[in-house]
Write a protein that holds these residues in place. Sequence first.
Motif: not given
Length: 190
Positions: A4-12
């Motif tokens: 939950e601390n990682r940035p989302l991938r572009a598609d997500a």
Amino acid sequence: MATENRPLRADARRNRDRLLAVAREAFAAEGLSVSLDEIARQAGVGPGTLYRHFPTKEGLFEAVMRERLDPLLTEAHALRDADDPGAALFTVLDRLVTDAVTKADLIDAIAHAGPEVQATVDATSADLHHVIGRLLTRAQSAGSIRADIGIADLMAILSGILLALRHRANAGANPELALAVLCDGLRAGT
């Protein structure tokens, strides 16, 4: 590392943004009765994608509410120490009326939200109430707003205007005129 601390991938990120956009419109049109599966379908994603981003309907609704209320609150905070507190107060009131009129169905849906969503909305509303109170006090001290009105009175009048503007029987009412009458009544010396 917590996911939950990682940035989302572009598609997500695109999927999440699309889900929020569709949910905003669906909640505005149908309130909380709209199904999550219908929101996923309209967003062009599977239900699993929706549930990964928003495990509950309340979570999705809360995200939509934050998206709507946070910019308003940010603007109000930015204006709270303005050089002209009377003009700043009128700017915040204008934004409130404009947002409420254009998002009437979504605002009405708040009343039927679960307690976890209501807590978020209540906290944001309390913060907004506090900032408006500060602007009101500063504007009164500057002599631009009448001294005999308190924050409770102002919020009651504003709420009455918003409720009246949202009522179907008043569909032809002019929100700008209602706001102008409110602002004229607030000015000192009227």
